[in-house]
Enzyme design. Structure first.
Site, PDB file in Angstrom:
ATOM      1  N   CYS A   1       9.726 -34.384 -13.861  1.00  8.98           N
ATOM      2  CA  CYS A   1      10.172 -33.003 -14.989  1.00  8.98           C
ATOM      3  C   CYS A   1       9.824 -32.075 -15.523  1.00  8.98           C
ATOM      4  O   CYS A   1       9.074 -32.629 -15.841  1.00  8.98           O
ATOM      5  CB  CYS A   1      11.741 -33.698 -15.514  1.00  8.98           C
ATOM      6  SG  CYS A   1      12.069 -32.756 -16.648  1.00  8.98           S
TER       7      CYS A   1
ATOM      8  N   ARG B   1      21.008 -37.543 -23.967  1.00 11.50           N
ATOM      9  CA  ARG B   1      19.223 -38.326 -24.561  1.00 11.50           C
ATOM     10  C   ARG B   1      19.603 -37.548 -26.107  1.00 11.50           C
ATOM     11  O   ARG B   1      19.554 -37.603 -26.673  1.00 11.50           O
ATOM     12  CB  ARG B   1      18.265 -37.326 -23.973  1.00 11.50           C
ATOM     13  CG  ARG B   1      17.019 -37.904 -23.898  1.00 11.50           C
ATOM     14  CD  ARG B   1      16.106 -37.569 -22.740  1.00 11.50           C
ATOM     15  NE  ARG B   1      16.125 -37.706 -22.121  1.00 11.50           N
ATOM     16  CZ  ARG B   1      15.614 -36.610 -20.802  1.00 11.50           C
ATOM     17  NH1 ARG B   1      15.298 -35.477 -21.225  1.00 11.50           N
ATOM     18  NH2 ARG B   1      15.340 -37.014 -20.328  1.00 11.50           N
TER      19      ARG B   1
ATOM     20  N   CYS C   1       2.560 -20.137 -28.413  1.00 14.15           N
ATOM     21  CA  CYS C   1       3.871 -18.879 -27.205  1.00 14.15           C
ATOM     22  C   CYS C   1       3.821 -17.656 -27.478  1.00 14.15           C
ATOM     23  O   CYS C   1       4.070 -17.465 -29.017  1.00 14.15           O
ATOM     24  CB  CYS C   1       4.938 -20.193 -26.972  1.00 14.15           C
ATOM     25  SG  CYS C   1       6.502 -19.772 -26.474  1.00 14.15           S
TER      26      CYS C   1
ATOM     27  N   CYS D   1       9.956 -23.797 -33.474  1.00 18.78           N
ATOM     28  CA  CYS D   1       9.341 -24.398 -32.572  1.00 18.78           C
ATOM     29  C   CYS D   1       7.786 -23.827 -33.446  1.00 18.78           C
ATOM     30  O   CYS D   1       7.355 -23.242 -33.649  1.00 18.78           O
ATOM     31  CB  CYS D   1       8.703 -23.394 -31.529  1.00 18.78           C
ATOM     32  SG  CYS D   1       7.989 -24.589 -30.249  1.00 18.78           S
TER      33      CYS D   1
ATOM     34  N   CYS E   1       8.167 -36.094 -17.846  1.00 19.10           N
ATOM     35  CA  CYS E   1       8.196 -34.825 -18.053  1.00 19.10           C
ATOM     36  C   CYS E   1       7.410 -34.331 -18.728  1.00 19.10           C
ATOM     37  O   CYS E   1       5.896 -34.941 -19.534  1.00 19.10           O
ATOM     38  CB  CYS E   1       9.321 -35.065 -19.520  1.00 19.10           C
ATOM     39  SG  CYS E   1      11.116 -35.847 -18.868  1.00 19.10           S
TER      40      CYS E   1
ATOM     41  N   CYS F   1      18.266 -30.094 -16.876  1.00 21.48           N
ATOM     42  CA  CYS F   1      18.201 -30.435 -17.782  1.00 21.48           C
ATOM     43  C   CYS F   1      18.573 -30.114 -19.413  1.00 21.48           C
ATOM     44  O   CYS F   1      17.474 -28.908 -18.773  1.00 21.48           O
ATOM     45  CB  CYS F   1      17.478 -31.459 -18.100  1.00 21.48           C
ATOM     46  SG  CYS F   1      16.224 -32.753 -19.734  1.00 21.48           S
TER      47      CYS F   1
ATOM     48  N   CYS G   1      11.278 -18.557 -31.122  1.00 20.40           N
ATOM     49  CA  CYS G   1      11.872 -20.078 -31.928  1.00 20.40           C
ATOM     50  C   CYS G   1      11.907 -20.345 -33.021  1.00 20.40           C
ATOM     51  O   CYS G   1      10.874 -20.742 -33.335  1.00 20.40           O
ATOM     52  CB  CYS G   1      11.657 -21.078 -30.574  1.00 20.40           C
ATOM     53  SG  CYS G   1      12.333 -20.224 -28.892  1.00 20.40           S
TER      54      CYS G   1
END
Length: 365
Positions: free
Chosen positions: A162, A294, A87, A94, A131, A222, A91
């Protein structure tokens, strides 16, 4: 003669977990702050909820929870990484970023049949929502046919669907919605003020724009955040204020505890007080009463007592399975054992007939 106890809503002690100075005393909780489905929360109102004595806060949160949900049911989801690593975002939490050396193996987008096999296994183990996450800044249009095939195949099994794929254009959101995608996950991560300390490759406005595309396409939102990233309590206040003041409350609100992955900038971050984590769950429940809150990433490092307090505070959704994208999660047997000890049952959902590993998940059939 005994004096009556003061109303907890009029107290305004300083929360010792906050990094705010001692002269920063939140205002008392206004009863208007406890109205359901509000979208005009102020920082002062949210800070006052955080500052309630722990027992009072949990009592309020549990009272709200019981108005909207069965307090002894928890929705169960499974999360699969359908495209791992590489990616381009930065972040700081991550392990999938190309900017950090975390030893993660890069994997291309999974074949549709592979994903459907995983979805079948998730259904058999008791999940009611499947998901799918891809480590992209945003999906390419050339990937949409495979993504829509995954959605359609999972839907046939009766599972809710999801996806989390990064930023979406309005056209991409409509395409996913037309394929039957139920939920789209796109977290705000933290407060607007702290955001640039965590991410620089996309803006807060970018995230809000994607959430707008998701809502406009008719999918359920979400969206939540991560705590324990070095933010202070005011940033947790700001995150929940942003989520609750969206045009519609997110249908699901994942509250993640930072998983410290070696090689990421936050690998050395200190522990967040578990009580502060539970406070965040409780305030989210009060502010977004009809949303599923959640108990998400970080459960592997939580003891059973912390998880039980989170359920008491209003958490009523978990990811079920031994892996969350690339990080560990408690095993299915551990979750079932904890559910048994607490008298919790998985939230039921009507599905087509198919044998399940644990019949408690399909009592409605």
């Amino acid at each position: 003669m005994n004096q009556p106890l003061p109303d907890p809503a009029t107290r305004s002690p300083i929360n010792p977990n906050s990094k705010q100075g001692s002269d920063s005393v939140p205002r008392p909780v206004d009863e208007r702050a406890l109205d359901a489905h509000r979208h005009d929360w102020t920082r002062e109102e949210v800070a006052a909820l955080f500052a309630l004595p722990f027992n009072d806060l949990l009592f309020r949160a549990q009272s709200v929870h019981r108005e909207y949900f069965d307090p002894n049911e928890v929705q169960v989801s499974t999360l699969l990484s359908i495209k791992t690593g590489a990616c381009p975002e930065d972040c700081a939490y991550c392990p999938q970023s190309t900017r950090f050396d975390t030893g993660l193996s890069v994997e291309a987008l999974m074949e549709v049949n592979q994903v459907l096999e995983q979805a079948k296994a998730a259904r058999q183990s008791g999940a009611t929502r499947f998901c799918m996450g891809a480590a992209w800044r945003s999906p390419k249009d050339r990937d949409l046919p495979a993504l829509t095939a995954m959605i359609e195949g999972v839907k046939v099994m009766g599972l809710e669907t999801c996806m989390t794929l990064g930023m979406l254009s309005d056209t991409q959101a409509k395409t996913l919605a037309e394929a039957g995608l139920d939920y789209y996950n796109h977290n705000l991560d933290t407060s607007p003020e702290y955001y640039s300390d965590i991410i620089t490759t996309r803006t807060y406005a970018d995230r809000l724009k994607t959430l707008g595309h998701v809502r406009d396409a008719g999918m359920k939102v979400c969206s939540g955040g991560i705590v324990g990233m070095g933010e202070d309590q005011d940033d947790r206040v700001g995150l929940l204020q942003q989520l609750a003041n969206l045009p519609e409350h997110p249908d699901s609100v994942p509250i993640n505890m930072l998983v410290r992955v070696p090689g990421t900038p936050l690998a050395g971050e200190g522990d967040l007080d578990p009580f502060e984590f539970v406070r965040t769950i409780a305030v989210a429940r009060i502010m977004m009463p009809a949303s599923h809150v959640r108990l998400s990433a970080g459960r592997e490092d939580m003891n059973d007592q912390t998880q039980a307090l989170a359920f008491l505070a209003g958490a009523n959704s978990i990811f079920y399975g031994e892996k969350l994208l690339t990080t560990a999660n408690p095993g299915a047997n551990s979750d079932l054992a904890l559910f048994d000890r607490l008298g919790i049952n998985p939230e039921e959902r009507e599905m087509s007939d198919e044998p399940a590993a644990d019949p408690r998940f399909y009592n409605a059939m």
